[in-house]
Design an enzyme around this catalytic site. Structure first.
Site, PDB file in Angstrom:
ATOM      1  N   GLY A 216     -61.403  54.846   5.977  1.00 22.47           N
ATOM      2  CA  GLY A 216     -61.778  53.688   4.933  1.00 22.47           C
ATOM      3  C   GLY A 216     -61.048  53.511   3.999  1.00 22.47           C
ATOM      4  O   GLY A 216     -59.679  53.108   4.012  1.00 22.47           O
ATOM      5  N   ASP A 259     -61.061  70.982   1.232  1.00 23.50           N
ATOM      6  CA  ASP A 259     -62.097  70.658   0.662  1.00 23.50           C
ATOM      7  C   ASP A 259     -62.015  70.702  -1.003  1.00 23.50           C
ATOM      8  O   ASP A 259     -61.767  71.636  -1.504  1.00 23.50           O
ATOM      9  CB  ASP A 259     -63.422  71.742   1.050  1.00 23.50           C
ATOM     10  CG  ASP A 259     -64.624  71.319   0.560  1.00 23.50           C
ATOM     11  OD1 ASP A 259     -64.783  70.475  -0.429  1.00 23.50           O
ATOM     12  OD2 ASP A 259     -65.665  71.838   0.952  1.00 23.50           O
ATOM     13  N   ALA A 287     -62.004  60.798  -2.805  1.00 26.23           N
ATOM     14  CA  ALA A 287     -62.908  61.431  -1.951  1.00 26.23           C
ATOM     15  C   ALA A 287     -64.441  61.398  -2.587  1.00 26.23           C
ATOM     16  O   ALA A 287     -64.539  61.440  -3.679  1.00 26.23           O
ATOM     17  CB  ALA A 287     -62.662  62.967  -1.825  1.00 26.23           C
ATOM     18  N   TYR A 351     -75.791  59.082  -6.676  1.00 26.26           N
ATOM     19  CA  TYR A 351     -74.443  58.715  -6.396  1.00 26.26           C
ATOM     20  C   TYR A 351     -74.087  57.996  -7.720  1.00 26.26           C
ATOM     21  O   TYR A 351     -72.972  58.280  -8.443  1.00 26.26           O
ATOM     22  CB  TYR A 351     -74.548  57.893  -5.177  1.00 26.26           C
ATOM     23  CG  TYR A 351     -73.007  57.254  -4.939  1.00 26.26           C
ATOM     24  CD1 TYR A 351     -72.164  57.849  -4.376  1.00 26.26           C
ATOM     25  CD2 TYR A 351     -73.049  55.900  -5.177  1.00 26.26           C
ATOM     26  CE1 TYR A 351     -71.036  57.493  -4.014  1.00 26.26           C
ATOM     27  CE2 TYR A 351     -72.002  55.043  -4.747  1.00 26.26           C
ATOM     28  CZ  TYR A 351     -71.013  55.779  -4.381  1.00 26.26           C
ATOM     29  OH  TYR A 351     -69.644  55.321  -4.071  1.00 26.26           O
ATOM     30  N   THR A 386     -66.714  48.679   5.221  1.00 26.81           N
ATOM     31  CA  THR A 386     -65.939  49.669   5.702  1.00 26.81           C
ATOM     32  C   THR A 386     -66.950  50.156   6.628  1.00 26.81           C
ATOM     33  O   THR A 386     -68.041  49.650   7.203  1.00 26.81           O
ATOM     34  CB  THR A 386     -66.064  50.970   4.650  1.00 26.81           C
ATOM     35  OG1 THR A 386     -67.312  51.235   4.129  1.00 26.81           O
ATOM     36  CG2 THR A 386     -65.108  50.573   3.351  1.00 26.81           C
TER      37      THR A 386
END
Lengths: 445, 474, 303
Positions: A216, A259, A287, A351, A386
């Site tokens: 993406g 991570d 990320a 978010y 995307t």
């Protein structure tokens, strides 16, 4: 480019869409290496000393500069220099002079205002005039057609019309790199920054880390930074390692399966970059995850995982970066925020909170990184085509896609271009800012 | 000599035969070599270091990689390695890999994988095959080339697919087809075709049996397991530990820089983190059912057929430094052995029981000098039979030529991050998996009592063979 | 041995004709009740200048698991001499019915290797007619020399039993030999013998005895299924002993229960070495992993 945009861009589809009054998105001009900065003459409106200096600087870029409009000549761009406004009355003359040329704009043309930040105004009159440019520019951008965009450069104290980052921002806005940036005002916060020796390789010699680089927008950032000359460390979770390896091999970078929410992520990123590439200059916090749910149905798992990855990890990594000896040479951080964090989005409280947090973090980190001669900024993408948005329901997707001034979704590359610009030394005089890449989304802020 | 960018120091004087002392008295040679001989034997050689490794998760046969060929998987493993270490367009000194189950079209498997990868197309490659020892043997062979100064960098590897295994046409059809190809006239062709019988059209399925005995590897191991009186409980415990250790390693992120997902698989498909002795105890024996003693070998304490690929990046110290790459471990020495299993003198998979004593003796070491043991778990019984042989007084005296038993290993140092019982065993890929895993462990351990941490790898192989090696933390 | 001069045949007799002739003889004897006597013919048969067919040799070697070297496997030489041995047993003065004879055991002394390029003189005779608890047995002796009266390179003694045939004047052994109780050891090999094993060996050995070829032909001769050639089994065991046996060795095999096809046969080979680790002998035994019955056993020993 989406199918609708393809359909209405030529032939019969174009005629039908026009007759029915349907949205008529055009194919945007995007940057290709070797392409001219702008297609057609550039008209510079404004009679200040700053305007004159700017005009002579742009002449040196081999641009076709006009200080007065030539009737019927198609223009590539209009630069409206408004750096000495003392009163709202001062707007009328230069603005209407520019207005006379608006019909002569070529497709994918640019209108760029250069004015000063209202916050630094010393009197109410000056402030009113400066703030007026904001409303003017945003409205004008909505009137432009055929892929043309309008954006503004705001000069803070310490910056003028020929400061490196003023010129850097001007280049960015004139070029195809800013194709999906529309109706935005970007502040040049200082006279810092440096224009690149080679405008095609503005990141030559830099080592950049991109998180979430497996696919993406992250993969697009990697490709764009690579094109601009950077050496790359690409980070993504181990589970995405196969895609990450493919991107790394494409852009001649190294893959670091990590991570970013691990406690030692920052140190491992620094160690990897320094050990393999000898240095670390740029960190792109891309990320991010979504775990959408109406707040009434939200659970701790959804909330916490989004917070952990989208903002807590960035805070922790930045802390390590700012303390590191290895992040001292014009260090730059660019974070990916979201228009959800500005305007809000139903079902995305977690978010939006994390992305709002990113913008707050950027603002507060700017003085810290500035102490090392660096900069930090955020890019807030709107609707970007995307894999993630391709999974949205059709109606929602179509609405999101068309409800902006350019009547189409952006490409991952559009976000990547903005990031590449903010990561470059040409943007060194821009810090603590958020640049939206949203085609001037019509709803919200 | 090196033809790459930097000139490598070559041997300054002729080297004594590296095999001196290995085969003078066959398998009775262990312990007869002077301690520390190795260090004195090759003073002029430079070091070969393990930079790192990459593998794809191992899939169970018929699982995620069912339609993937050996070349596909090896290329995927290579591309992950290239991405990890930024080797795009790099001309590597040499790449060596192999597969045990190999299609005839894959005669140049490794070179084809290189051509399909992001490496420079000017990277030479060759195939190697030593059954399950293929992967480790590629490491040893390439490390030796690096030590000699013939190359500066190398990638060793292995791959196997039991899902995409070759199926041969019957011998009858094959002969007719070959004769048909040789025939020049129509009557000759018709004559060749006339020999074809309906049964010739049935394909020959691949056979995992040993060619000389007709016994499968599991049946062979069942004989050895019974011979060494290895209990079902001991085998199940080893299998259980393998799963637990591998699961813990995954949880700790140990494999984050050793593995690249492929085809949607992110972990070894055979791994059962929740297995237990109780669950393993419910499984029915599958091998050794016709022997006099109780059958103890189950699907739980034997490795299943697996698909996968692994790679290891090797380099001289100079090359690793010039490329800003880590130096995890040094490849110190290796040894191969073979046993006469055909008439049951030794078990099919017991060759490492002889190779390890010889290798340690040559390097002046004992089992107590080893910090990590990586003993490939073809079957739990294989590992336990090997350990039992080493602990056996008579075996030590009569077969190893020692004064008594070879020794006992500290089980807490054995396969601490899991091994083949949990990860699976795509034959030629196992060596690369173990070398990369051990190199990372050694690097993390660093120094032990003022000397570099030391690891021992032991891999048994079909044909009664075994290849073993010593690695040291760099 | 016999003093009489050998009967020299111009070429190797055809086995198929011998089998047909044997069937005719058997029928004639049954109809006419003729009897040829109770003594073995004393004369031997010889063929000179015999040479192995290299394609056939290769097929034979591959079938039994030998490498296709230039040296004739000991079992191959047996097959080479077999038609000549059959021709002696097919003589009108041979006292026993050829068809249905059972191969009890075989001993071979291979004193020097024989290469396929060499021309060979092969001589066969029968001897040692004696009683057996189930009938009458005899030995067929074959000698293979380098052409031109060289030394014996290969000597084979095959013992056959004419089951249920009791000749006057030949006593049964007083104490019938009781086979020692057999306990199967752990196998060192496992053979999977397909139903076409007999046909495949017939193709390379030339021994098209119907009992080996198919269920139908075997049933015609009173067998419930086709059985594997004894010499195929013994030759495979010899091949499995491996290269350690060298070029000069003795090899014997005793057949017990026949191997009905298809079959799984378990094999154990145990090897003895001298103090220097040199090979001395290998003993082998084969049995059914299903029933545990012994099929055959034997040994290979250094000369």
């Amino acid at each position: 480019m989406d199918k609708y945009t393809q359909l209405v861009s030529r032939g019969l589809g174009k005629d039908i869409a026009k007759k029915l009054g349907l949205p008529q998105p055009v194919v945007l001009r995007r940057h290709e290496p070797g392409q001219p900065l702008v297609q057609g003459p550039v008209l510079i409106q404004g009679s200040t000393a700053g305007a004159d200096e700017l005009a002579s600087t742009l002449l040196a870029w081999n641009l076709d500069i006009r200080r007065h409009a030539v009737p019927k000549e198609k223009l590539g761009a209009i630069i409206l220099v408004l750096d000495e406004l003392a009163h709202p009355d001062d707007l009328e003359k230069p603005v209407l002079a520019a207005a006379a040329s608006l019909r002569d704009l070529a497709p994918n043309a640019r209108v760029i205002t250069v004015s000063r930040t209202a916050a630094s105004a010393s009197t109410p009159e000056i402030a009113a005039a400066r703030q007026g440019v904001d409303g003017l520019l945003r409205s004008l951008a909505k009137e432009l057609r055929a892929g043309a965009t309008g954006n503004g450069i705001l000069l803070a104290d310490g910056a003028d019309t020929t400061s490196p980052s003023t010129l850097g921002a001007l280049r960015f806005f004139l070029s195809g790199r800013s194709a999906y940036v529309d109706g935005q005002l970007l502040a040049v916060t200082s006279g810092a920054g440096q224009l690149p020796d080679d405008p095609e390789k503005p990141l030559a010699g830099k080592v950049a880390v991109v998180t979430g680089a497996a696919r993406g927008i992250g993969a697009a950032i990697a490709r764009t930074l690579y094109r601009d000359g950077a050496a790359l460390v690409l980070v993504d979770v181990p589970a995405a390692g196969d895609h990450l390896a493919a991107v790394a091999n494409e852009v001649r970078g190294t893959a670091l399966q990590l991570d970013i929410s691990r406690a030692d992520a920052g140190q491992r990123i620094i160690d990897h970059a320094v050990e393999r590439h000898g240095r670390l200059d740029l960190v792109i916090h891309n990320a991010g995850i979504t775990r959408d749910k109406l707040l009434a149905n939200m659970d701790a798992g959804r909330w916490n995982s989004v917070t952990a990855v989208n903002i807590a990890a960035q805070l922790r990594i930045n802390e390590v970066l700012l303390a590191s000896e290895h992040f001292r040479s014009a260090p730059r951080i660019v974070s990916v925020a979201s228009t959800s964090g500005i305007a809000g989005n139903r079902g995305q409280t977690n978010y939006a909170a994390s992305k709002g947090g990113v913008m707050g973090m950027v603002r507060a980190t700017a003085p810290l990184i500035g102490a090392h001669g660096g900069s930090i900024n955020a890019v807030a993408p709107g609707f970007i085509e995307t894999e993630m948005t391709a999974r949205m329901p059709f109606v929602t997707r179509e609405a999101a896609r068309r409800l902006n001034s350019l009547q189409q979704g952006g490409q991952p590359e559009d976000v990547a271009e903005a990031i590449a610009f903010l990561a470059s030394d040409a943007a060194g005089g821009i810090s603590g800012e958020v640049l939206r890449v949203c085609g001037q989304q019509l709803v919200g802020a | 000599m090196s033809i790459q960018g930097q000139s490598a120091p070559g041997p300054k004087e002729s080297s004594p035969s590296p095999s001196a002392g290995q085969n003078a008295a066959g398998q009775n040679a262990a312990g007869q070599n002077a301690a520390g001989q190795a260090a004195a034997a090759f003073p002029q050689l430079r070091k070969a270091v393990v930079v790192g490794g990459n593998r794809i998760p191992f899939a169970r046969t018929g699982g995620a990689y069912t339609k993937s060929s050996n070349q596909d998987m090896l290329t995927a493993a290579l591309d992950g390695l290239i991405a990890r270490f930024g080797l795009q367009d790099e001309r590597i000194g040499e790449v060596a890999a192999g597969a045990v189950l190999k299609h005839s079209r894959d005669f140049n498997l490794t070179r084809e994988a290189v051509l399909g990868s992001a490496l420079s197309a000017e990277t030479p490659a060759y195939d190697l095959q030593q059954a399950c020892a293929t992967g480790l043997e590629t490491v040893l062979g390439l490390a030796n080339k690096i030590r000699l100064g013939q190359i500066d960098s190398a990638i060793a590897g292995g791959v196997d697919s039991a899902s995409d295994a070759p199926i041969a046409v019957s011998e009858g059809l094959r002969e007719v087809l070959l004769d048909l190809n040789r025939a020049k006239t129509l009557p000759q062709r018709l004559q060749a075709l006339s020999r074809l019988r309906p049964k010739d059209l049935a394909p020959d399925a691949p056979n995992t049996g040993e060619p000389r005995t007709g016994l499968s590897m599991g049946e062979h191991q069942a004989l050895t397991t019974a011979q060494w009186k290895i209990t079902r409980e001991a085998q199940d415990e080893l299998a259980c530990n393998s799963h637990r250790n591998l699961a813990a390693a995954y949880d700790a992120g140990f494999f984050d820089d050793l593995l690249t997902p492929y085809r949607g698989l992110r972990k070894d498909a055979n791994l059962r983190p929740d297995t237990s002795l109780e669950k393993l105890a419910t499984l029915k024996p599958v091998f050794g059912k016709n022997l006099g003693s109780e059958a103890t070998m189950t699907a739980g304490n034997s490795t299943p057929l697996t698909d996968g690929a692994s790679t290891v990046l090797l380099a001289s110290e100079e090359w690793a430094d010039a490329h800003d790459l880590p130096k995890l471990a040094t490849v110190v020495d290796g040894e191969a052995a073979a046993v006469d299993f055909v008439h049951g003198k030794d078990g099919l998979l017991m060759a490492p029981a002889f190779a390890v004593p010889r290798l340690l003796a040559r390097n002046g070491l004992t089992l107590e000098d080893i910090d990590f043991f990586e003993i490939h778990e073809a079957f739990a019984g294989t590992v336990l039979s090997t350990l039992a042989a080493w602990e056996d007084e008579e075996f030590g005296r009569t077969r190893l030529g020692l004064d008594g038993a070879f020794g006992i290993i500290d089980r807490s140092k054995l396969n601490v991050n899991g091994s083949s019982l949990a990860a699976g065993h795509p034959f030629a890929a196992t060596g690369g998996r173990i070398v990369a895993t051990l190199a990372k462990m050694l690097h993390a351990r660093g120094q032990v009592d003022g000397r570099p941490a030391r690891g021992l790898i032991s891999i048994c192989a079909a044909g009664g063979q075994g290849v073993v090696a010593i690695l040291e933390a760099h | 041995m016999t003093a009489s001069q050998p009967v020299i045949l111009g070429e190797m007799p055809s086995l198929s004709k011998l089998y047909v002739n044997a069937a005719a003889t058997a029928a004639r004897r049954r109809v006419l009740g003729t009897h040829t006597g109770t003594e073995l013919p004393e004369c031997s048969h010889e063929v000179r200048g015999v040479q192995a067919d290299v394609a056939n040799l290769t097929a034979y070697q591959h079938l039994i698991g030998e490498t296709a070297s230039d040296v004739l496997p000991a079992g191959f030489i047996h097959a080479l001499a077999f038609p000549l041995a059959m021709s002696v047993m097919n003589r009108d003065d041979f006292p026993l019915p050829l068809l249905g004879m059972i191969h009890l055991s075989n001993k071979v002394v291979q004193s020097a290797p024989v290469r396929f390029t060499e021309a060979l003189d092969i001589r066969t005779r029968v001897e040692n007619l004696r009683g057996h608890r189930a009938g009458t047995q005899l030995d067929v002796v074959a000698e293979v020399r380098e052409a031109g009266d060289g030394a014996i390179r290969w000597l084979g003694v095959s013992s056959y039993l004419a089951k249920g045939v009791f000749l006057p004047g030949i006593d049964k052994p007083s104490a019938p030999s009781v086979p020692a109780a057999f306990t199967a050891p752990d196998p060192t090999a496992l053979w999977q013998l397909g139903v076409d094993t007999g046909r495949a060996y017939a193709a390379v050995s030339g021994d098209f005895n119907p009992i080996h070829l198919s269920v139908l032909t075997a049933k015609a001769l009173g067998m419930r299924r086709s059985i594997a050639h004894g010499m195929y089994l013994a030759s495979r065991a010899l091949a499995d002993v491996g290269a350690a046996k060298g070029d000069a060795f003795s090899w014997d095999v005793s057949f017990e229960a026949p191997v009905f096809l298809p079959a799984r046969v378990a094999l154990d080979i145990s090897t003895a070495q001298d103090g220097d680790g040199a090979w001395q002998r290998s003993d082998y035994a084969a049995w059914s992993p299903h029933s545990g019955r012994k099929h055959f056993s034997g040994s290979v020993a250094a000369l």
